[in-house]
Design a protein around this motif. Structure first.
Motif, short mmCIF file in Angstrom:
data_model
loop_
_atom_site.label_atom_id
_atom_site.label_comp_id
_atom_site.label_asym_id
_atom_site.label_seq_id
_atom_site.Cartn_x
_atom_site.Cartn_y
_atom_site.Cartn_z
N ARG A 65 0.81 -1.22 0.00
CA ARG A 65 0.00 0.00 0.00
C ARG A 65 0.85 1.27 0.00
O ARG A 65 0.31 2.36 0.16
CB ARG A 65 -0.91 0.02 1.23
N GLY A 66 2.16 1.14 -0.09
CA GLY A 66 3.04 2.31 -0.07
C GLY A 66 3.37 2.80 1.33
O GLY A 66 4.04 3.82 1.48
N THR A 78 7.19 2.61 2.08
CA THR A 78 7.89 3.66 1.34
C THR A 78 7.68 5.01 2.02
O THR A 78 8.63 5.78 2.22
CB THR A 78 7.40 3.71 -0.12
N GLU A 79 6.46 5.31 2.42
CA GLU A 79 6.16 6.58 3.08
C GLU A 79 6.92 6.70 4.40
O GLU A 79 7.48 7.74 4.72
CB GLU A 79 4.64 6.67 3.31
N VAL A 86 10.90 -0.75 -2.20
CA VAL A 86 10.66 0.32 -1.20
C VAL A 86 11.88 1.23 -1.15
O VAL A 86 11.76 2.46 -1.18
CB VAL A 86 10.35 -0.29 0.19
N LYS A 117 12.31 3.29 -4.41
CA LYS A 117 11.29 4.35 -4.46
C LYS A 117 11.56 5.46 -3.45
O LYS A 117 11.13 6.59 -3.64
CB LYS A 117 9.90 3.77 -4.19
N SER A 118 12.28 5.12 -2.39
CA SER A 118 12.60 6.10 -1.34
C SER A 118 13.87 6.88 -1.66
O SER A 118 14.31 7.70 -0.85
CB SER A 118 12.76 5.38 0.00
#
Length: 187
Positions: A118-119, A122-123, A155, A158-159
């Protein structure tokens, strides 16, 4: 006065709190480690099914060891990942130690299965690495994954982490400060 939702605030009861649009990252206070290791949430905590995980317990042991050898620094501990919509603790993200003499810190993270994809990881990773790299004594944040753990590798990429290859059987990633005057790259 600093808002309790401002990144990097320290509430009256101690522990760092970072917020993102969907998450609150709440640093576990040293006095909470024992109850967490015994699987006991604080009175106001709500845990998602499967929390705390084996990784949570490992992170708490790391922080406990730092405390025992007087190497713990507030802010560089284990953060519970709380989904703001519903208030459930769904995982955690942890520093393996305070920054070393070169300004390097390592992180690890994990989510309960129902919240993966769900991201959220990463968040949380972006928030914690931004906080760390904003410290004057931190020059880089590192992470390692098993070579076949593709979701965790995604993750990190993307980060903003860079793939640093494989060493001792683990896949390594690193995120460093941008050089002064450099324009950040978008992912």
């Amino acid at each position: 006065m600093t808002s309790p939702d401002a990144p990097g605030t320290r509430p009256a009861d101690g522990g760092n709190v970072l917020t993102t649009p969907r998450l609150t990252l709440r640093e576990v206070r040293p006095d909470e480690i024992g109850p967490l290791l015994r699987g006991r949430p604080t009175a106001d905590a709500r845990w998602a099914e499967g929390y705390p995980s084996e990784g949570t317990l490992g992170g708490l042991v790391l922080v406990s060891r730092m405390l025992l050898v007087d190497a713990y620094r507030p802010g560089f501990g284990l953060y519970q990942i709380v989904v703001r919509d519903g208030g459930e603790t769904v995982g955690d993200i942890c520093f393996h130690s305070a920054p070393d003499e070169n300004g390097s810190v390592e992180i690890g993270y994990g989510l309960v299965e129902a919240y993966r994809g769900r991201g959220i990881a990463t968040e949380a990773t972006r928030a914690l690495t931004a906080w760390a790299l904003d410290r004057p004594d931190v020059t880089e944040v590192r992470a390692e994954t098993d070579p076949g753990h593709l979701p965790s590798q995604r993750v990190l990429l993307k980060s903003g982490f860079r793939d640093a290859g494989t060493h001792d059987g683990m896949h390594r990633f690193v995120l460093r400060h941008a050089p002064t005057g450099a324009v950040p790259r978008s992912a």
